[in-house]
Design a protein around this motif. Structure first.
Motif: not given
Length: 685
Positions: A237-244
């Motif tokens: 997760r970063d400040e903008m959203g999630f990555t899977a």
């Protein structure tokens, strides 16, 4: 023609050479190492020319060769023309009448005799050449709003509120990527609400949700910018959203979701389907001309650098379709631009510099860490400030149509409660934390999962007001704003006054008659939202331990005790008063023969055997009398009792019976119910 290009280049070189005092050798050779020529894939750093000018300085010439092998020439009346024909494709020259496989573009190129080149790619429509003769899938599907832009740029709309399989890659068995769509401010426009990675073989669902929430089945996960692995899925997760991200068989799938837009990036060799084709009518109240003009920014500066790598048309179409039927709120205008810029960065390796500041789009990470319930979505406030959870349109419609804030009052045996939707309260600018019941100590409590606010009087009365009319006893309370005087001279909240109530209702006037052998009568009485039952039972002892059964023999003039008992009433609110009891020779309460036992809550002054106990003191009472039968008859005797409910206010429910003079009238509470309950019993001799 390629001839012209080389000829002009040679003139420029000669011109430059003259400027630097370079001369041709006797064989016409000139060194062009500083600017070599590539021809048919081979680089040349010398050219050979023949001077056709009689001047000392050669100002014009024929290009003879790039090497010591002379070009084939033809003589015309205009001089010598050098045969330099060929095919040019993507900056590369191919000889005429040849077919070659070019590994740099993963294609088989044919250059015909007319100098026209055709190329047949070895790569599929979603694959890209790596420049070494091999193809790789490197493509992206974008889902934003109600629009799906699939891996080959087709645009599809999702009009309903369902879950769809966005992709099921064969290269990663057992994996499905699902998109769940829900409405927001309008009922006819759906938005991507969450993305689910479903691992069928492991029985696992990983849900990426709006508001910075990730769930593994029913367990919420806490993520940061460091990869964490769950069931072979890397989550970050970063400040903008999630990555899977998940990999298998040299294929990698990554899913990015920021609460509004999902982008599925696939590298590998598999054909995918990310398209759901629907259509929906535009909302004619929205200015589509202004919308179209805005969306076409994607074809203009600062996005032009990206246009030659990624076709903007699908994103323009998606932008126009959505904004033509949905208001431009919650950062929606910039959402499509953000999606396009991200695709350009992923696939075109081009960063669109400072596009937000040039166009006026703020960074859209405002809904991170904002959890909303299933009937809510995260969006901007109408008056500015931090974002909040808004009611979904379908959820809100059933309340807005009746101008209510939540569900009807729930009336239990000893309490009344009401549930209000916090998102509906916030729509009206109401802060639930400043609300309370009549008693300021009774405040609302919000459920952290559903965001429903509950006001409950279970603990104590909470300042409820009890009233009575001809047919009901009413429990009433009010939800109101805190006293503004506590905050000084100013108040930033609109006054709130929400009444809610429960009631006890008397049953229909009916009599139940049974033989004494049945020993008791039990009636279930439903009164509005509050239910209670009424039982009449006979005993042979004062302590009411020995109940009279159907086999019990009762003698004339034997004393019996009759208990009238209720279940399900709150004795802190109401009391039960036995108003009258009488006997008839028929099942009907109005039989031809009648003998009164209790009159106006008091014993019949003409019958010294009648005693009444506990009348009006609680939710049950009893009385006693000596058994009898009607003179001159041997049939059944039916006992009927009329009961009323009375609002508890001190001892006002207790009938005032004169002990000195039994014939005096009793004085009933002013809350006497004029629609009482009847219950009957019969015995026979």
């Amino acid at each position: 023609m390629f001839y012209c290009v080389l000829y002009l280049a040679a003139l420029i070189l000669v011109s430059g050479t003259a400027a630097t005092n370079q001369t041709f050798t006797s064989s016409g050779e000139m060194n062009i190492t500083s600017c070599p020529i590539t021809y048919y894939g081979q680089k040349y750093d010398k050219i050979y020319v023949s001077c056709i000018s009689s001047h000392d300085t050669c100002m014009s010439f024929n290009l003879l060769s790039l090497s010591k092998q002379k070009f084939q020439t033809a003589q015309t009346n205009k001089g010598v023309i050098t045969d330099m024909s060929g095919c040019r494709l993507s900056g590369v020259v191919y000889k005429t009448n040849t077919t070659v496989r070019d590994p740099n573009i993963c294609s088989t190129v044919t250059c015909d005799v007319s100098g026209v080149a055709t190329a047949v790619s070895d790569c599929g429509p979603m694959e890209h050449c790596q420049g070494n003769g091999s193809c790789i899938l490197n493509t992206m599907c974008t889902v934003t709003g109600s629009t799906v832009i699939d891996f080959i740029g087709r645009v599809h709309s999702v009009p309903d509120r369902c879950g769809y399989t966005l992709m099921r890659p064969l290269s990663i068995p057992g994996l499905q990527v699902l998109g769940v769509f829900q409405e927001r401010r309008r009922k006819d426009v759906s938005f991507l609400d969450r993305v689910i990675l479903q691992l069928d073989s492991a029985g696992v669902q990983i849900s990426l949700e709006q508001g910075g929430r990730v769930q593994l089945n029913d367990k919420e996960l806490t993520l940061n910018n460091t990869d964490q692995v769950f069931h072979d899925v890397e989550l970050s997760r970063d400040e903008m959203g999630f990555t899977a991200k998940i990999s298998a068989s040299n294929h990698t799938l990554s899913v990015y979701f920021d609460g509004n837009t999902a982008q599925i990036h696939m590298r590998g060799t598999h054909k995918l389907n990310c398209g759901i084709q629907y259509s929906d009518a535009d909302d004619s109240t929205i200015n589509c001309n202004a919308t179209t003009e805005w969306c076409n920014i994607l074809k203009q500066t600062p996005f032009t650098a990206c246009n030659k790598h990624i076709n903007p048309e699908p994103f323009v179409t998606a932008c126009t379709r959505t904004l033509c039927k949905y208001p431009a709120v919650d950062g929606l205008k910039c959402q499509f631009l953000e999606a396009y810029a991200r695709v350009c960065s992923y696939l075109g390796n081009v960063t669109v510099e400072s596009w937000r500041s040039k166009i006026g789009c703020c960074k859209a990470a405002y809904c991170q860490d904002r959890f909303c319930s299933a009937h809510e979505f995260c969006g901007e406030r109408s008056k500015g400030g931090k974002p909040r959870c808004h009611c979904r349109a379908i959820f809100a419609s059933k309340y807005r149509s009746t101008s209510t804030f939540g569900e009807p009052t729930v009336c239990s045996q000893k309490s009344a409660s009401i549930n209000l939707a916090n998102c509906l309260l916030e729509d009206k600018g109401i802060d639930y934390s400043v609300l309370h019941l009549n008693d300021p100590a009774c405040k609302g409590e919000m459920d952290n999962l559903t965001h429903m606010v509950t006001f409950d009087s279970n603990s104590h009365n909470c300042g409820a007001v009890l009233t009575a009319n001809k047919s009901q006893i009413i429990y009433k309370n009010t939800i109101m704003t805190r006293n503004s005087s506590l905050f000084g001279l100013i108040n930033r909240h609109d006054p709130v006054h929400i009444d809610f109530s429960c009631y006890y209702s008397q049953p229909d006037i009916k009599s139940l008659a049974i033989k004494l052998k049945d020993s008791s009568v039990n009636r279930q009485i439903t009164s509005g939202e509050w239910n209670y039952n009424l039982t009449m039972k006979l005993y042979t002892d004062f302590d009411r331990k020995v109940a009279i059964q159907s086999s019990t023999e009762i003698d004339l003039d034997q004393k019996v005790w009759v208990e009238l008992k209720t279940g399900g009433l709150d004795d802190s609110i109401v009391r039960v008063v036995t108003d009258s009891c009488w006997a008839t020779n028929q099942p009907s309460p109005s039989g031809s023969l009648r003998y009164d036992l209790i009159i106006k809550g008091c014993p019949n002054p003409a019958d010294e055997t009648v005693k009444v106990e506990g009348n009006g003191l609680g939710t049950s009472n009893y009385f006693s009398f000596n058994m009898f039968q009607f003179s001159g008859t041997t049939g059944d005797v039916y006992l009927h009792c009329r009961l009323v409910l009375c609002v508890r206010q001190g001892d006002t429910c207790v009938p005032r019976c004169s002990q000195a003079v039994r014939r005096s009238r009793s004085v009933m509470s002013k809350y006497e119910d004029e629609e009482p309950a009847f219950i009957s019993m019969a015995w026979t001799y």
